[in-house]
Enzyme design. Structure first.
Site, short mmCIF file in Angstrom:
data_model
loop_
_atom_site.label_atom_id
_atom_site.label_comp_id
_atom_site.label_asym_id
_atom_site.label_seq_id
_atom_site.Cartn_x
_atom_site.Cartn_y
_atom_site.Cartn_z
N TYR A 100 0.87 -1.22 0.04
CA TYR A 100 -0.08 0.06 0.02
C TYR A 100 1.00 1.12 0.09
O TYR A 100 2.05 1.36 0.57
CB TYR A 100 -0.90 -0.05 1.13
N MET A 167 9.83 -2.92 0.73
CA MET A 167 10.77 -2.79 -0.30
C MET A 167 10.38 -3.61 -1.35
O MET A 167 9.93 -4.97 -1.06
CB MET A 167 12.24 -2.88 0.22
N GLY A 179 11.49 0.93 -5.19
CA GLY A 179 12.27 1.06 -4.20
C GLY A 179 11.77 0.70 -2.87
O GLY A 179 11.23 -0.53 -2.56
N CYS A 197 2.43 -7.60 1.74
CA CYS A 197 3.44 -8.41 1.07
C CYS A 197 3.42 -9.98 1.21
O CYS A 197 4.19 -10.71 1.18
CB CYS A 197 4.86 -7.88 1.83
#
Length: 242
Positions: A100, A167, A179, A197
């Site tokens: 998000y 990341m 990034g 994730c």
């Protein structure tokens, strides 16, 4: 190997910018670097054109992005819910699962030709983590790495381990894209609509939550300055404003 190593990195703060145009801009910068590298292949070493490097900081309006290896079932909100919470959903070409981005979160996009630095993606990821670890240390927070999981975490190995910085990167011909996303004043309710994730049992956090106070706009600028400073140290780079 690049015979003209260029460690000058052009820095831009894009302010608040929608996700898609920011991604398109990154892709354009990446393409320019790759085009230069392809040209160089046909030139003798002494005629090689130096490749550029870029580092963008940006804040996005509410958006969920799904990496190419991600699972759509980790997006828990349907179209109607997304409308209700004023968020969009985008599939992207980085590694990693769903994440998000939103207001109060500092997102960093280094578009580097790693041949100007070192050709090692693992080292690149650890360096990015190190930049954030050093930055949040200035606020009294002990950022750590979690075995087998990218990003920066607090209280690793404890039941209340939580991620403060996500990341996900992609590299093509040693040029990086995407990034990190550091939660500062992030509205953490937005994470309730995803399995961040793809990790079910881990919490997410923010500087605001950890410090138990909203950070001022001046402090947000200060955090960006600290990120720039630590980026220069860790990557042994020189940042110049574009």
């Amino acid at each position: 190997m690049n015979t003209h190593q260029n460690k000058v990195v052009e820095f831009e703060d894009l302010g608040v910018k929608e996700y898609q145009p920011s991604w398109d801009y990154q892709e354009k910068l990446m393409k320019d670097i790759i085009d230069t590298k392809i040209k160089n292949r046909d030139l003798p070493a002494e005629q090689h054109i130096t490749t550029s490097n870029h580092f963008l900081l940006v804040e996005h309006p509410h958006v969920y992005t799904l990496g190419k290896s991600g699972h759509e079932e980790n997006m828990l909100a349907g179209i109607d819910k997304l409308k209700e919470i004023d968020a969009t959903f985008v599939k992207v070409n980085r590694g990693g699962d769903i994440t998000y981005h939103g207001y109060g979160q500092i997102v960093g996009y280094p578009i580097l030709d790693l041949e100007n630095f070192f050709t090692d993606i693992h080292k690149y990821m650890r360096n990015l983590e190190e930049v954030i670890i050093r930055t949040i240390a200035e606020y009294g927070l002990k950022g750590e790495r979690s075995q087998g999981e990218t990003g920066v975490w607090l209280d690793v190995g404890k039941p209340y381990a939580r991620k403060i910085c996500a990341m996900g990167v992609k590299a093509s011909r040693w040029v990086t894209l995407h990034g990190f996303a550091l939660n500062v004043n992030t509205d953490m309710r937005y994470f309730e609509y995803i399995i961040p994730c793809g990790i079910k049992d881990k919490q997410v956090t923010s500087l605001k939550r950890e410090l138990e106070r909203e950070l001022t706009p001046e402090e947000m600028e200060d955090i960006k300055a600290k990120i720039r400073k630590h980026f220069v140290e860790v990557f042994e780079a020189e940042l110049v404003n574009k």
